[in-house]
Motif scaffolding. Structure first.
Motif, mmCIF file in Angstrom:
data_model
loop_
_atom_site.group_PDB
_atom_site.id
_atom_site.type_symbol
_atom_site.label_atom_id
_atom_site.label_comp_id
_atom_site.label_asym_id
_atom_site.label_seq_id
_atom_site.Cartn_x
_atom_site.Cartn_y
_atom_site.Cartn_z
ATOM 1 N N THR A 314 19.341 7.949 11.329
ATOM 2 C CA THR A 314 20.311 8.574 11.509
ATOM 3 C C THR A 314 20.884 8.146 12.912
ATOM 4 O O THR A 314 22.850 7.797 12.938
ATOM 5 C CB THR A 314 20.092 9.903 12.084
ATOM 6 N N GLN A 315 20.432 7.120 12.650
ATOM 7 C CA GLN A 315 21.567 6.403 13.681
ATOM 8 C C GLN A 315 21.911 5.289 13.215
ATOM 9 O O GLN A 315 23.286 4.822 13.642
ATOM 10 C CB GLN A 315 19.971 5.062 15.193
ATOM 11 N N SER A 318 25.113 7.349 12.783
ATOM 12 C CA SER A 318 25.971 7.357 13.163
ATOM 13 C C SER A 318 26.599 5.734 14.058
ATOM 14 O O SER A 318 27.604 5.902 14.386
ATOM 15 C CB SER A 318 25.269 7.756 14.614
ATOM 16 N N GLN A 455 25.596 11.209 17.099
ATOM 17 C CA GLN A 455 24.312 11.115 16.662
ATOM 18 C C GLN A 455 23.802 13.139 17.376
ATOM 19 O O GLN A 455 22.630 13.817 16.889
ATOM 20 C CB GLN A 455 23.519 10.707 18.122
#
Length: 680
Positions: A314-315, A318, A455
């Protein structure tokens, strides 16, 4: 005559007016003899000394102010960290009275997979040496009998390895100096035996294990304060984050109820990793040490927890849009991506080539991102018509595959306004891609705030999909709450209203429900007791051979392995495909299959005893979730047959024999052909 003319010609040549530099040089030449004469003399030193002392004084005042601020921040971080550690230990003790439990009861309190993790810590602690204990868990035959598995590789057991080493070193040092590390006494209770020995202190393995976890999570809240203070550029923002965390403690963590879970070890390093990443995104000139620290934090986060890779995915998700539209410099994004790839490689090596690290979404996204980075120049050369064509084509393909087109969607997507907005968006993205880095830095600032916003959206999506993942969303919301103190974002508000009034109002509103939440947590009082399970484990220890193989529901299997050291064929760590197949065979006892078919499958797994739990036969948590309903969906051919579990409770012969039973558990011996032929 010649000499005179030359002299006259030289006198007649006009000289240009001296400039500033010339005048300075002339002044230096004029003063040079006196300077040389005064160099090293007391008078010269006396003239230079005041200026030097003034500069040193200015630097000392700046360093002193900086040191005071850093000292105050570290002091506050230490205070809130200790406060959280005390809070965790208090809640944990109130919940189960851990200090008054016997060794067996403490092990039973580590339910489900927690007991499985703790069992490997216990193995290393009780081994003749640390290396022998490490070899035992890396060549384990008890967990998935008869297979030999490396449990460090399979279950991410680096925390248990490190803690076991620390425990052995701690006990060795204390014994060397003759310092007592625990106090023991007898506790009278209900059930048999009436009196049990209970030990308290770091010398007790279970006490040491949970205390280190609580200390680590106490440090995490101290780091959370520093992280939020850095993000908001004010220590008040850090305090607001800490208060939000305490006021929403039950939604932010579950370490006080389930200490051995992997997230208890991993999450503190995620906070560290995001703090370092924030520093990298905010500052223009990053040193090599920042990227090295980011790599180490990534490794420390991923090693204890298999789910960590999904969070880091997910980082990447983002950061990539930020790279596309220019909120992050290409060179910096390239370094961050490279560091993440190195982190994955190091984890793969440290985990003995665990394929999970190379086959995850995280690794795939890093690889694709690296390819895009290398090909970004080609992307920049794509014309707007070609880019528009590929984006529209992807929309059409998605619509065809997903078949989401209906009257409402077509009315929206076919509207001229919608088409115009799409064109504008494409043009803006293309413009951001083709704009040089300097202009992007001027137009798009505060990239770290954009990252934290994206995030937060990613964590919100995860929390919606899986409820327990709100444990990522809530702390991150607490961090974002610190931004209310940011004068860069809300300076316009502080010009109209006093800053102190705004903060006081926010804290007042927060405190009303927050104090209620804390009081509800402190009111939780309990005491762990499970006499039926204790009777079962005591019977197994005293009435079965050390090599007797057990099968049963996943939660009880972890306790059997931990407290009796008997081999088991299934366990709660359900990620492995082979283990899922084994567990399906074990759980067929709760299906409608025939007793002979189930018995034969259990014998193929070398099972000697099956632990049957009556509750699993009938109890269901919600519609469609009872074992019979699940099996009717999985095995419709036997849907009309009677429940095997009910049949075994009435008469288990000839394929099984009841060896032990109490209010909750029934131990069935799995009979071979020879066994029940003799009985007949």
């Amino acid at each position: 005559m010649v000499r005179g003319r030359r002299k006259k010609r030289a006198e007649a040549r006009p000289e240009p007016p001296p400039g500033p530099r010339a005048r300075a040089r002339k002044h230096e030449r004029e003063d040079e003899p006196s300077v040389d004469k005064a160099r090293g003399s007391p008078a010269g030193l006396a003239r230079l000394l005041p200026g030097v002392l003034e500069r040193l004084g200015r630097k000392a005042r700046v360093l002193l102010q900086l040191g005071i601020r850093c000292g105050a921040a570290l002091g506050l971080a230490a205070f809130v960290g200790i406060l959280h550690w005390i809070h965790l230990t208090t809640l944990f003790e109130n919940d189960r009275r851990f200090s008054h439990l016997s060794t067996l009861e403490r092990e039973m309190s580590f339910r489900n997979e927690m007991g499985l993790y703790y069992s490997y810590f216990k193995t290393i602690v009780e081994a003749p040496s640390f290396l022998e204990g490490l070899w035992m868990i890396m060549n384990d035959r008890l967990t998935e009998y008869p297979l030999v598995i490396n449990t460090v590789k399979r279950f991410h057991l680096y925390p248990e390895v490190v803690l076991a080493y620390w425990y052995r070193a701690f006990i060795g040092i204390m014994n060397l100096f003759g310092i007592q590390t625990k106090a023991c006494w007898n506790v009278t209770r209900e059930g048999f035996p009436r009196e049990v020995e209970s030990c308290e202190g770091l010398g007790d393995p279970a006490y040491f294990y949970v205390d280190v976890i609580f200390i680590l999570n106490g440090l995490m809240v101290g780091l959370l304060f520093i992280y939020a203070a850095y993000l908001s550029e004010t220590q008040v923002g850090g305090l607001i984050t800490v208060l939000c965390y305490f006021f929403n403690h039950g939604e932010a963590t579950r370490v006080m109820w389930t200490p051995p879970l992997r997230e208890s070890f991993a999450y503190p390093f995620l906070v560290l990793q995001m703090y370092i990443l924030t520093m990298i995104l905010r500052t223009s000139n990053n040193f090599r040490k920042h990227y090295i620290a980011l790599c180490l934090a990534n490794v420390a986060f991923m090693l204890p927890w298999q789910f960590a890779q999904f969070i880091l995915f997910t980082q990447v998700a983002s950061l990539f849009p930020m790279y596309v539209v220019g909120y992050i410099e290409p060179n910096k994004f390239q370094k961050i991506t490279l560091i993440n790839m190195v982190s994955v490689f190091l984890c793969c090596v440290l985990m003995f080539g665990n394929p999970m690290y190379l086959s995850s979404y995280y690794s795939s996204s890093l690889l694709m991102t690296w390819v895009i980075i290398l090909k970004r120049n080609k992307i920049h050369r794509i014309g707007i018509s070609e880019l528009n064509f590929w984006i529209r084509l992807s929309d059409i393909i998605a619509a065809r595959i997903l078949r989401y087109a209906d009257f409402d969607t077509l009315m929206y997507t076919c509207a001229p306004e919608s088409y115009f907005m799409e064109q504008v968006a494409i043009r803006d993205v293309f413009g951001a891609l083709t704009t040089n880095t300097y202009l992007r830095k001027q137009l798009l600032e505060h990239g770290e705030l954009v990252f934290h916003t994206l995030q937060l959206l990613a964590f919100a999506a995860l929390a919606i999909l899986i409820l327990r993942l709100k444990l990522f969303l809530t702390p991150h919301m607490c961090v974002m709450a610190s931004l209310i103190c940011s004068r860069q974002l809300f300076g316009w508000l502080f010009y109209k209203v006093r800053f102190e009034n705004v903060i006081f109002g926010i804290l007042t509103v927060m405190s009303v429900q927050g104090c209620i939440n804390l009081q509800n947590q402190w009111k939780i009082k309990g005491e762990f007791i499970n006499l039926p399970q204790e009777e079962l484990l005591q019977w197994i220890k005293h009435n079965t051979r050390p090599d007797a193989v057990f099968a049963g529901a996943m939660p009880i299997m972890a306790s059997v392995k931990l407290s009796t050291l008997r081999p088991i064929v299934n366990h709660p760590h359900y990620e492995d495909a082979d283990l899922r197949a084994r567990t399906k065979i074990v759980y067929s006892v709760y299906s409608r299959k025939s007793a002979k078919e189930v018995r034969d499958k259990l014998l193929e797994l070398h099972v000697n005893y099956y632990i049957l739990e009556e509750a699993w036969c009938f109890v269901k948590t919600k519609p469609g979730c009872s074992m019979l309903e699940i099996w009717d969906l999985e095995d419709p051919s036997n849907a009309a047959s009677p429940s095997l579990c009910s049949s075994l409770l009435q008469d288990e012969r000839p394929y099984f024999t009841t060896m032990f039973y109490n209010a909750m558990y029934r131990v069935l011996k799995v009979n071979r052909e020879v066994d029940y032929i003799k009985v007949l």
